[in-house]
Design an enzyme around this catalytic site. Structure first.
Site, PDB file in Angstrom:
ATOM      1  N   GLU A  38       0.839  -1.187   0.000  1.00 22.77           N
ATOM      2  CA  GLU A  38       0.000   0.000   0.000  1.00 22.77           C
ATOM      3  C   GLU A  38       0.885   1.253   0.000  1.00 22.77           C
ATOM      4  OE1 GLU A  38      -3.912   1.462   2.598  1.00 22.77           O
ATOM      5  OE2 GLU A  38      -2.485   0.039   3.460  1.00 22.77           O
ATOM      6  N   LYS A 110     -10.197   2.301  -2.313  1.00 21.77           N
ATOM      7  CA  LYS A 110     -10.384   1.596  -1.035  1.00 21.77           C
ATOM      8  C   LYS A 110     -11.730   1.949  -0.405  1.00 21.77           C
ATOM      9  CE  LYS A 110      -7.767   0.712   3.262  1.00 21.77           C
ATOM     10  NZ  LYS A 110      -6.513   1.088   3.960  1.00 21.77           N
ATOM     11  N   CYS A 142      -5.560  -3.501   2.264  1.00 24.30           N
ATOM     12  CA  CYS A 142      -5.358  -3.562   3.721  1.00 24.30           C
ATOM     13  C   CYS A 142      -6.635  -3.880   4.507  1.00 24.30           C
ATOM     14  CB  CYS A 142      -4.713  -2.263   4.195  1.00 24.30           C
ATOM     15  SG  CYS A 142      -3.779  -2.462   5.743  1.00 24.30           S
TER      16      CYS A 142
END
Length: 263
Positions: A38, A110, A142
């Site tokens: 990330e 995200k 994540c």
């Protein structure tokens, strides 16, 4: 399909230095899909939105996309995925990109932002699966892995392998990945970074522990807390037909399709 991850200490706030370093490490390697951490071009820790803006990229004219596309064309490799700060119409997103030699083929903003990121970024609203020639590639970032609904939506799109770019330091996330792979009968590539950064004046370290997991939930490769580039071959015929799953049902996809989950 030849897949892998590159776990390393991202160079803070230096896009070109990170891209050049990635290039030196992947040249001479062969892969169809490589997952990066990330914010692999900038580092994760930022204290204000103003600090992020100089490093945010518009996808239509992204230095990172152009560099990776050229790198892949030169090396004859497949795709690279990782996340960058995206700026779109004045709004910041934490965006996973999937780049091939032809350029950007898919992007995903995200959806599940931790509170730290909500100070700067807006959440996305669409789960993304890209149908490559070899298999269907899903993009996650994540904290997304903590929410089984998200992975289930990818499964409804018949995902074969999930890319998971991460920056985490705690012990929980690595334990979730095998569960997501098993319950959705797909491959999962999770790439976390290593190294340290300051968050609001406090020094924090990243855990590493990147891993590749098969549809049985078995860990095929797992890193420790050191830099490592891992590449291995996976058999996409195992998707929906792993050893364990075949004891229960021969068609996991139809079972998932009983739930028309929508965000």
């Amino acid at each position: 399909m030849r897949v892998g991850f590159f776990q390393y200490a991202v160079i803070w706030r230096d896009i070109q230095a990170n891209l050049d370093y990635i290039a030196t490490r992947v040249k001479g390697k062969s892969f169809d899909l490589l997952v990066l951490p990330e914010f692999f071009t900038t580092g994760y820790a930022m204290d204000t939105k103003e600090e992020i803006l100089p490093f945010a990229e518009e996808l239509s004219k992204s230095t990172t996309v152009d560099f990776l596309a050229t790198l892949l064309a030169e090396t004859g490799n497949g795709y690279i995925s990782g996340t960058i700060p995206e700026l779109h119409q004045g709004v910041l997103y934490n965006t996973s990109i999937l780049v091939g030699a032809e350029g950007l083929v898919a992007s995903y903003r995200k959806i599940h932002l931790p509170d730290y990121e909500k100070r700067f970024f807006e959440a996305g609203d669409t789960a993304i699966v890209y149908p490559s020639n070899q298999g269907k590639i899903g993009l996650t970032i994540c904290f997304d892995c903590w929410f089984p609904q998200h992975t289930s939506i990818l499964k409804l799109q018949a995902v074969d392998v999930i890319c998971h770019s991460s920056c985490f330091g705690g012990p929980v996330t690595p334990t979730i990945i095998p569960i997501r792979a098993l319950e959705n009968q797909c491959f999962y590539i999770s790439c976390n970074r290593i190294g340290e950064e300051y968050f609001d004046g406090e020094l924090e370290s990243y855990r590493g522990e990147s891993q590749i997991v098969n549809p049985d939930g078995q860990i095929l490769a797992k890193a420790n807390k050191e830099e490592v580039l891992t590449i291995l071959d996976i058999d996409l015929n195992q998707v929906n037909h792993p050893d364990f799953g075949s004891l229960i049902t021969k068609d996991f996809q139809s079972e998932h399709e009983k739930y028309n989950i929508q965000l």
